[in-house]
Design a protein around this motif. Structure first.
Motif, PDB file in Angstrom:
ATOM      1  N   UNK A   1      91.109  13.269 -30.972  1.00 22.33           N
ATOM      2  CA  UNK A   1      92.266  12.917 -31.807  1.00 22.33           C
ATOM      3  C   UNK A   1      91.938  13.192 -33.264  1.00 22.33           C
ATOM      4  N   UNK A   2      92.877  13.769 -33.963  1.00 20.62           N
ATOM      5  CA  UNK A   2      92.689  14.012 -35.390  1.00 20.62           C
ATOM      6  C   UNK A   2      93.221  12.833 -36.181  1.00 20.62           C
ATOM      7  N   UNK A   3      92.379  12.278 -37.068  1.00 20.62           N
ATOM      8  CA  UNK A   3      92.777  11.108 -37.834  1.00 20.62           C
ATOM      9  C   UNK A   3      92.369  11.283 -39.286  1.00 20.62           C
ATOM     10  N   UNK A 304      86.809  16.382 -37.618  1.00 19.10           N
ATOM     11  CA  UNK A 304      86.785  17.564 -36.762  1.00 19.10           C
ATOM     12  C   UNK A 304      86.352  17.099 -35.370  1.00 19.10           C
ATOM     13  N   UNK A 305      87.260  17.074 -34.396  1.00 23.36           N
ATOM     14  CA  UNK A 305      86.930  16.489 -33.097  1.00 23.36           C
ATOM     15  C   UNK A 305      85.878  17.255 -32.317  1.00 23.36           C
ATOM     16  N   UNK A 306      85.618  18.503 -32.687  1.00 21.89           N
ATOM     17  CA  UNK A 306      84.642  19.310 -31.959  1.00 21.89           C
ATOM     18  C   UNK A 306      83.266  19.296 -32.605  1.00 21.89           C
ATOM     19  N   UNK A 307      83.120  18.538 -33.693  1.00 26.32           N
ATOM     20  CA  UNK A 307      81.835  18.454 -34.393  1.00 26.32           C
ATOM     21  C   UNK A 307      81.322  17.017 -34.316  1.00 26.32           C
ATOM     22  N   UNK A 308      80.098  16.811 -33.878  1.00 24.19           N
ATOM     23  CA  UNK A 308      79.569  15.440 -33.830  1.00 24.19           C
ATOM     24  C   UNK A 308      79.399  14.873 -35.233  1.00 24.19           C
ATOM     25  N   UNK A 309      79.707  13.612 -35.380  1.00 21.28           N
ATOM     26  CA  UNK A 309      79.542  12.948 -36.671  1.00 21.28           C
ATOM     27  C   UNK A 309      78.064  12.684 -36.920  1.00 21.28           C
ATOM     28  N   UNK A 310      77.522  13.300 -37.953  1.00 17.04           N
ATOM     29  CA  UNK A 310      76.117  13.072 -38.303  1.00 17.04           C
ATOM     30  C   UNK A 310      75.978  12.253 -39.570  1.00 17.04           C
ATOM     31  N   UNK A 327      89.638  21.815 -43.336  1.00 21.22           N
ATOM     32  CA  UNK A 327      90.956  21.426 -42.830  1.00 21.22           C
ATOM     33  C   UNK A 327      91.123  21.901 -41.383  1.00 21.22           C
ATOM     34  N   UNK A 328      90.683  21.063 -40.473  1.00 20.68           N
ATOM     35  CA  UNK A 328      90.772  21.393 -39.051  1.00 20.68           C
ATOM     36  C   UNK A 328      92.229  21.386 -38.614  1.00 20.68           C
ATOM     37  N   UNK A 329      92.646  22.483 -37.977  1.00 25.67           N
ATOM     38  CA  UNK A 329      94.014  22.582 -37.475  1.00 25.67           C
ATOM     39  C   UNK A 329      94.001  22.305 -35.981  1.00 25.67           C
ATOM     40  N   UNK A 330      94.497  21.141 -35.617  1.00 26.50           N
ATOM     41  CA  UNK A 330      94.503  20.756 -34.216  1.00 26.50           C
ATOM     42  C   UNK A 330      95.617  21.471 -33.463  1.00 26.50           C
TER      43      UNK A 330
END
Length: 364
Positions: A1-3, A304-310, A327-330
């Motif tokens: 989900x993009x938030x 960015x839902x495809x990148x792990x939060x580090x 700017x991730x475009x979902x």
């Protein structure tokens, strides 16, 4: 989900403060600074201004402090350029401000530093801040030079010196190609330092990005320092660096040392490519305390839902390093009613006709 982050800010203004327009009310920026009252806001129309700006207070003299805000009318640093070329002075020189003046959406270039005595050296080509606090937001410093702090020289700040979403590029000084800090604890967040350079000196090769003098403990968060020569950081201070990409720097919390993968550094495009290690690697807590939008006016905290939060997250959301948020475009949301073939909002006879007309094996 993009938030996204949802943040609120309460902004206060000084009672009785005026807006001074340049060139509407004053022909030059310096004329507006000279005429200001405490708390005034100086708003500058787009253009290039060949000026070396100067402001000071005199403690104990009875002269009001006259803290002020200086910003471009568009809040875009590409539109207002303070060019001190040929004036043999810093683009901005502040002396004795215990409360911070604010600068927003400006470009500072062509400064050569102020002569500091005793010492006999030139300091702060872009901004020389002597015993002066200041807040710089969405500003660009490039093409400035000095002996100490090619872009910014800070000495004896009072605890409210902050740089937020700024870009420092192509500045030069033997000590601190971009920044020389002495006796203070400035905050530096969401900023980019690149292609700044230093030269040999009696104290060795000064770093291209930051030089931290004695009794200095700056706090650096969510920044990128890459491609500065001969190194990024150095000096005798005790910087608190975390959640940043600093080339060659080992230590601190969650710092990384790898190519930030700018979109086009040669063309001064410091946005992030989609596979940049800077995405979701920042401190979201620090981001929530500062600007709500990035350097380009885009949302901060866009996960960015495809990148792990580090990085350090808020509600599982991280922010990106540097001045720009990727700017991730979902993908568009799924159709909540897939049987509504024609998108009319109702499953009806036309939907059935469409299905029957295409009955059979799918093409391809």
């Amino acid at each position: 989900m993009t938030r996204w982050f949802v943040m609120c800010a309460v902004v206060g203004t000084t009672a009785g403060a005026d807006i001074l327009n340049v060139p509407g009310d004053f022909e030059t920026i310096q004329a507006a600074i000279d005429a200001r009252a405490d708390g005034d806001e100086i708003v500058v129309a787009p253009g290039t201004y060949n000026e070396a700006l100067f402001a000071e207070t005199v403690p104990g003299s009875g002269i009001p402090r006259k803290v002020f805000t200086l910003r471009s009318s568009t809040r875009n640093p590409a539109d207002v350029i303070i060019d001190a070329s040929g004036l043999q002075a810093p683009a901005l020189h502040l002396i004795e401000f215990t409360d911070p003046c604010t600068f927003e959406g400006l470009t500072f270039k062509g400064g050569v530093g102020a002569l500091i005595t005793p010492g006999g050296y030139l300091a702060g080509g872009g901004a020389c801040c002597e015993a002066a606090d200041a807040i710089f937001t969405k500003c660009v410093f490039f093409g400035n030079a000095a002996d100490r702090g090619g872009a910014i020289f800070t000495y004896q700040s009072f605890g409210d010196f902050r740089v937020d979403h700024c870009i420092f590029r192509d500045n030069f000084a033997p000590l601190g190609g971009a920044w020389y800090s002495g006796f203070g604890s400035p905050d530096i967040v969401h900023s980019v330092f690149t292609r700044n350079s230093a030269a040999s000196s009696l104290q060795g090769n000064g770093p291209g990005a930051f030089y931290f003098g004695p009794s200095t403990s700056p706090k650096i968060r969510n920044c990128i320092a890459w491609g500065n020569l001969p190194s990024a950081v150095g000096g005798f201070g005790t910087p608190d660096i975390a959640y940043s990409l600093i080339e060659g720097y080992v230590g601190g919390v969650a710092n990384i040392d790898t190519d930030p993968m700018f979109v086009d550094s040669a063309a001064n495009n410091f946005m992030l490519m989609e596979n940049s290690p800077c995405i979701d690697a920042g401190d979201a807590v620090v981001s929530s305390e500062g600007l709500l939008l990035d350097f380009a006016g885009q949302n901060r905290g866009l996960d960015h839902p495809e990148v792990p939060n580090t990085g350090r997250s808020i509600f599982e959301l991280c922010t990106d390093l540097g001045a720009f948020e990727f700017q991730y475009e979902s993908a568009p949301p799924p159709n909540p009613c897939p049987s509504d073939v024609n998108g009319s909002g109702t499953v009806d006879y036309e939907d059935l006709v469409n299905v029957l007309a295409n009955w059979g094996p799918c093409a391809g």
